[in-house]
Write a protein that holds these residues in place. Structure first.
Motif, mmCIF file in Angstrom:
data_model
loop_
_atom_site.group_PDB
_atom_site.id
_atom_site.type_symbol
_atom_site.label_atom_id
_atom_site.label_comp_id
_atom_site.label_asym_id
_atom_site.label_seq_id
_atom_site.Cartn_x
_atom_site.Cartn_y
_atom_site.Cartn_z
ATOM 1 N N ALA A 52 0.562 -1.136 0.031
ATOM 2 C CA ALA A 52 0.093 0.139 -0.078
ATOM 3 C C ALA A 52 0.775 1.175 0.000
ATOM 4 O O ALA A 52 0.457 2.378 -0.599
ATOM 5 N N ASN A 53 1.997 1.245 0.795
ATOM 6 C CA ASN A 53 2.783 2.578 0.900
ATOM 7 C C ASN A 53 3.494 2.537 -0.589
ATOM 8 O O ASN A 53 3.820 3.777 -0.653
ATOM 9 N N ASP A 54 3.838 1.455 -1.163
ATOM 10 C CA ASP A 54 4.406 1.614 -2.525
ATOM 11 C C ASP A 54 3.475 2.487 -3.676
ATOM 12 O O ASP A 54 4.077 2.986 -4.514
ATOM 13 N N ARG A 55 2.300 1.885 -3.415
ATOM 14 C CA ARG A 55 0.993 2.215 -4.496
ATOM 15 C C ARG A 55 0.563 3.756 -4.107
ATOM 16 O O ARG A 55 0.166 4.184 -5.111
ATOM 17 N N LEU A 56 0.661 3.770 -2.876
ATOM 18 C CA LEU A 56 -0.057 5.194 -2.694
ATOM 19 C C LEU A 56 0.624 6.526 -2.746
ATOM 20 O O LEU A 56 2.012 6.228 -2.669
ATOM 21 N N SER A 57 0.414 7.558 -3.241
ATOM 22 C CA SER A 57 1.078 8.802 -3.480
ATOM 23 C C SER A 57 1.766 9.438 -2.001
ATOM 24 O O SER A 57 2.733 9.925 -1.990
ATOM 25 N N SER A 58 0.899 9.205 -1.018
ATOM 26 C CA SER A 58 1.292 9.750 0.253
ATOM 27 C C SER A 58 1.865 8.957 1.151
ATOM 28 O O SER A 58 1.448 7.450 1.071
ATOM 29 N N ARG A 59 2.670 9.130 1.962
ATOM 30 C CA ARG A 59 3.513 8.328 3.106
ATOM 31 C C ARG A 59 2.347 7.891 4.185
ATOM 32 O O ARG A 59 1.538 8.627 4.525
ATOM 33 N N ILE A 60 2.414 6.567 4.598
ATOM 34 C CA ILE A 60 1.599 6.236 5.595
ATOM 35 C C ILE A 60 2.344 5.669 7.035
ATOM 36 O O ILE A 60 1.525 5.005 7.605
ATOM 37 N N GLY A 61 3.252 6.453 7.128
ATOM 38 C CA GLY A 61 4.008 5.886 8.202
ATOM 39 C C GLY A 61 3.820 6.672 9.514
ATOM 40 O O GLY A 61 2.915 7.511 9.595
ATOM 41 N N LEU A 62 4.228 6.166 10.608
ATOM 42 C CA LEU A 62 4.147 6.714 11.965
ATOM 43 C C LEU A 62 5.374 7.093 12.620
ATOM 44 O O LEU A 62 6.544 6.500 12.055
ATOM 45 N N PRO A 63 5.566 7.920 13.758
ATOM 46 C CA PRO A 63 6.842 8.320 14.215
ATOM 47 C C PRO A 63 7.563 6.982 14.885
ATOM 48 O O PRO A 63 6.715 6.063 15.272
ATOM 49 N N ASN A 64 8.827 7.133 14.845
ATOM 50 C CA ASN A 64 9.516 5.844 15.444
ATOM 51 C C ASN A 64 9.325 6.068 17.085
ATOM 52 O O ASN A 64 9.751 4.897 17.750
ATOM 53 N N THR A 65 9.420 7.183 17.381
ATOM 54 C CA THR A 65 9.261 7.206 18.877
ATOM 55 C C THR A 65 8.164 6.308 19.460
ATOM 56 O O THR A 65 7.878 6.125 20.661
ATOM 57 N N LEU A 66 7.148 6.228 18.778
ATOM 58 C CA LEU A 66 5.871 5.397 19.141
ATOM 59 C C LEU A 66 6.333 3.980 19.817
ATOM 60 O O LEU A 66 5.688 3.585 20.585
ATOM 61 N N VAL A 67 7.340 3.422 19.006
ATOM 62 C CA VAL A 67 7.848 2.061 19.521
ATOM 63 C C VAL A 67 8.346 1.884 20.540
ATOM 64 O O VAL A 67 7.950 0.869 21.361
#
Length: 321
Positions: A52-67
């Motif tokens: 989904a991230n590869d095919r969508l135009s916008s980034r769907i990530g979350l901050p690394n600090t959440l982990v």
């Protein structure tokens, strides 16, 4: 394999260790197959996120600090889960050792200390000692959820008269355990010997105390069996594991498809800890990670049969020559 030639009670040499099967490659005895559905579901989800991230135009990530915040809480849950399960395993082994010790002590006291002048008295004493092992074997079957007395390892320990009485008074398929019946007969034998002045009061008190310890051991094993980790904790831990593993792909989204094997590895480790806890919190089954109850019972049976067939009853061992 080469490792099969190494006795279980001997530490392998350096040469044997080098050429033995590596633990890292083992499947038998591990929890890989148990946690495989969980790991596969997380892997599929991570793959879907990467696609989904590869095919969508916008980034769907979350901050690394959440982990980091989730890792601390999940780590505490897993530590508690692992420690609780290991405590059950360790206590189960300790209680089984106490049960074996009690049987050995009673066997020694009764076989060498209670006089037997006639063949009938000798046979009665031998049967009493076999009842001790029958009690241990019956406890094993009870812990495994196996009802009744129709088991091969009980055939030579329980006389036919006991079987008839059991079948006439109880329904084997609905009776969870018959150990109190066995213990009652052992107590009755000790009581008759005290009445006949065949054992002194001090020895009788020792026997009664040891028999009470056997019953306490059964109760403690029953407590371990019937006290698993609370359902609410188990459910919450599983939900937390999935929540963490489903959030992890979004925090590693910049790695693109490389994050799929990383998420799979993390899921394998986390679900593995939970799987080990479920494996060892009830250590009385047939799995490789369970206590070797069959071997413990068989060793105890061989010990008492050796005593019965080697040492004269009610006397010290005969000297050679």
């Amino acid at each position: 394999m080469y490792e099969s030639s190494i006795p279980a009670n001997r530490v392998p040499s350096f040469f044997e260790t080098i050429f033995s099967y590596p633990d890292a490659l083992r499947v038998r005895g591990s929890i890989i197959l148990t946690i495989l559905p969980n790991v596969l579901s997380v892997t599929l989800f991570a793959t879907a996120v990467a696609v989904a991230n590869d095919r969508l135009s916008s980034r769907i990530g979350l901050p690394n600090t959440l982990v980091g915040s989730f890792s601390v809480v999940l780590g505490l849950l897993l530590v508690f889960r692992s420690n609780t399960a290991h405590d059950s395993f360790k206590e189960g082994r300790r209680v089984w050792s106490q049960l074996k010790t009690a049987v050995r002590n009673i066997t020694r006291i009764v076989w060498l200390g209670v006089p037997a002048k006639t063949p009938e008295e000798i046979q009665e004493k031998a049967q009493m000692i076999r009842y001790l092992v029958a009690y241990v074997v019956a406890t094993k079957h009870y812990l495994r959820g196996e009802n009744g007395i129709d088991y091969e390892d009980l055939e030579d320990l329980i006389p036919e008269e006991f079987r008839r009485h059991y079948l006439e008074t109880l329904v084997p398929s609905s009776t969870p355990t018959h150990t109190p019946w066995i213990l009652f007969r052992i107590n009755r034998y000790v009581f008759r010997q005290r009445q006949a002045n065949n054992i002194d009061p001090q020895t009788g008190n020792i026997l009664n105390t040891t028999l009470a310890n056997m019953h306490d051991s059964f109760t403690n094993l029953e407590r371990i069996l019937l006290t698993p980790i609370p359902l609410a904790y188990r459910v919450h831990l599983k939900q937390s594991l999935y929540l963490y593993c489903f959030l992890l792909p979004f925090t590693l989204i910049d790695l693109h498809y490389l994050m799929i094997p990383l998420v799979t590895a993390v899921a394998f480790m986390l679900f593995g800890i939970d799987g080990i806890g479920r494996e060892i919190e009830n250590p009385f089954g047939y799995d490789l990670n369970d206590l070797p109850l069959d071997r413990i019972c068989e060793d105890l049976r061989e010990e008492i049969e050796y005593v019965i067939n080697t040492y004269p009853p009610g006397d010290m061992p005969a000297s050679s020559g």
